[in-house]
Design an enzyme around this catalytic site. Structure first.
Site, PDB file in Angstrom:
ATOM      1  N   SER A 236      66.152  45.098  23.041  1.00 43.49           N
ATOM      2  CA  SER A 236      65.572  46.245  22.340  1.00 43.49           C
ATOM      3  C   SER A 236      66.613  46.747  21.347  1.00 43.49           C
ATOM      4  O   SER A 236      67.814  46.468  21.490  1.00 43.49           O
ATOM      5  CB  SER A 236      65.228  47.353  23.337  1.00 43.49           C
ATOM      6  OG  SER A 236      65.050  48.605  22.704  1.00 43.49           O
TER       7      SER A 236
ATOM      8  N   TYR B 248      67.452  52.762  30.488  1.00 47.60           N
ATOM      9  CA  TYR B 248      66.869  51.709  29.661  1.00 47.60           C
ATOM     10  C   TYR B 248      67.902  51.142  28.696  1.00 47.60           C
ATOM     11  O   TYR B 248      68.060  49.917  28.576  1.00 47.60           O
ATOM     12  CB  TYR B 248      65.677  52.273  28.896  1.00 47.60           C
ATOM     13  CG  TYR B 248      64.894  51.258  28.116  1.00 47.60           C
ATOM     14  CD1 TYR B 248      63.962  50.442  28.751  1.00 47.60           C
ATOM     15  CD2 TYR B 248      65.059  51.117  26.742  1.00 47.60           C
ATOM     16  CE1 TYR B 248      63.221  49.509  28.040  1.00 47.60           C
ATOM     17  CE2 TYR B 248      64.321  50.191  26.014  1.00 47.60           C
ATOM     18  CZ  TYR B 248      63.402  49.387  26.673  1.00 47.60           C
ATOM     19  OH  TYR B 248      62.675  48.464  25.963  1.00 47.60           O
TER      20      TYR B 248
END
Length: 254
Positions: free
Chosen positions: A146, A159
């Site tokens: 990401s 995350y």
């Protein structure tokens, strides 16, 4: 000079978290270019629905149920996939989740759950599939990271930590597996529109913040991931390894 092909016919792709979201979209792209699809996930209904959608497009696909955080289950599905398809040529290591909270509100259980799925799961599946690929002296491993692996945004403690870890795993594995002609790369999406993200993207303020952060001035679509994943899975990327390919509309170039 022989130009390499994007054709994936005759190859098997194991896709974790491939029954919905970006995993489903990228699996669809691999199947469109000819790959047989081994879809791995926890929810049998989601898995069967996805397989039905792939088969309606004329693709070969099967669902294998497993929790990627469980080593025994991961080992089992690798055996099952190889038993069914004969081999694994491509691993799309995609399964992931998020719990968005401010740092001061993140519970230990939140941290453990996100890191177990996003980082431990990537490790366990990557390790098991790499052992198979080493015996064949070839393979493509694609880890889904990401933009949060490279930048910091609020409420993303667990995350972002997991995605940063994936980036480093990708580089280490590339170095270790290169002697076996196995390439290891990552895909780092920014915000991509899926049925799961549409709800919070409907917030005008949040949508505007995301769009204004990208040079291209829009949210990513599932189709935007098709080219990058097929490139990294195919022979056209044979000399590319240890890289994170960001699909972010220019977010990181700002």
């Amino acid at each position: 000079m022989e130009i390499p092909s994007f054709d994936l016919a005759g190859k098997t792709a194991l896709v974790t978290g491939g029954s919905k979201g970006i995993g489903f979209g990228m699996a669809m792209a691999l199947g469109h270019y000819g790959a047989d699809l081994a879809i791995v996930g926890r929810n049998p209904q989601d898995g069967e629905d996805a397989v039905r959608a792939f088969k309606e497009k004329g693709m070969q696909a099967e669902f294998f149920q497993a929790d990627v955080t469980d080593k025994a289950q991961v080992a089992r599905i690798v055996v099952e996939v190889v038993g069914h398809f004969g081999k694994i040529d491509i691993l799309l290591n995609n399964a992931g989740m998020n719990i968005r909270k401010p740092l001061t509100e993140v519970e230990e259980a939140d941290w453990d759950q996100v890191l177990a799925t996003n980082l431990k799961g990537i490790f366990l599946v990557g390790q098991a599939v790499a052992r198979h690929m080493i015996t064949r002296n070839k393979g493509r491993i694609i880890n889904v990271s990401s933009i949060l692996g490279s930048i910091g945004l609020p409420n993303q403690t667990s995350y972002a930590a997991s995605k940063g870890g994936i980036n480093q795993l990708t580089k280490v594995w590339a170095a270790e597996l290169a002697p076996y002609q196995i390439t290891v790369n990552g895909i780092g999406p920014a915000y991509i529109k899926t049925p799961m993200t549409e709800k919070w993207m409907s917030d005008p303020k949040r949508y505007s913040e995301i769009v204004s952060s990208t040079l291209l001035g829009r949210i990513g679509e599932l189709e935007d991931l098709a080219g990058p994943v097929v490139f990294l899975a195919s022979d056209t990327s044979a000399y590319v390894t240890g890289q994170i390919l960001y699909v972010d509309g220019g977010w990181l170039a700002r």
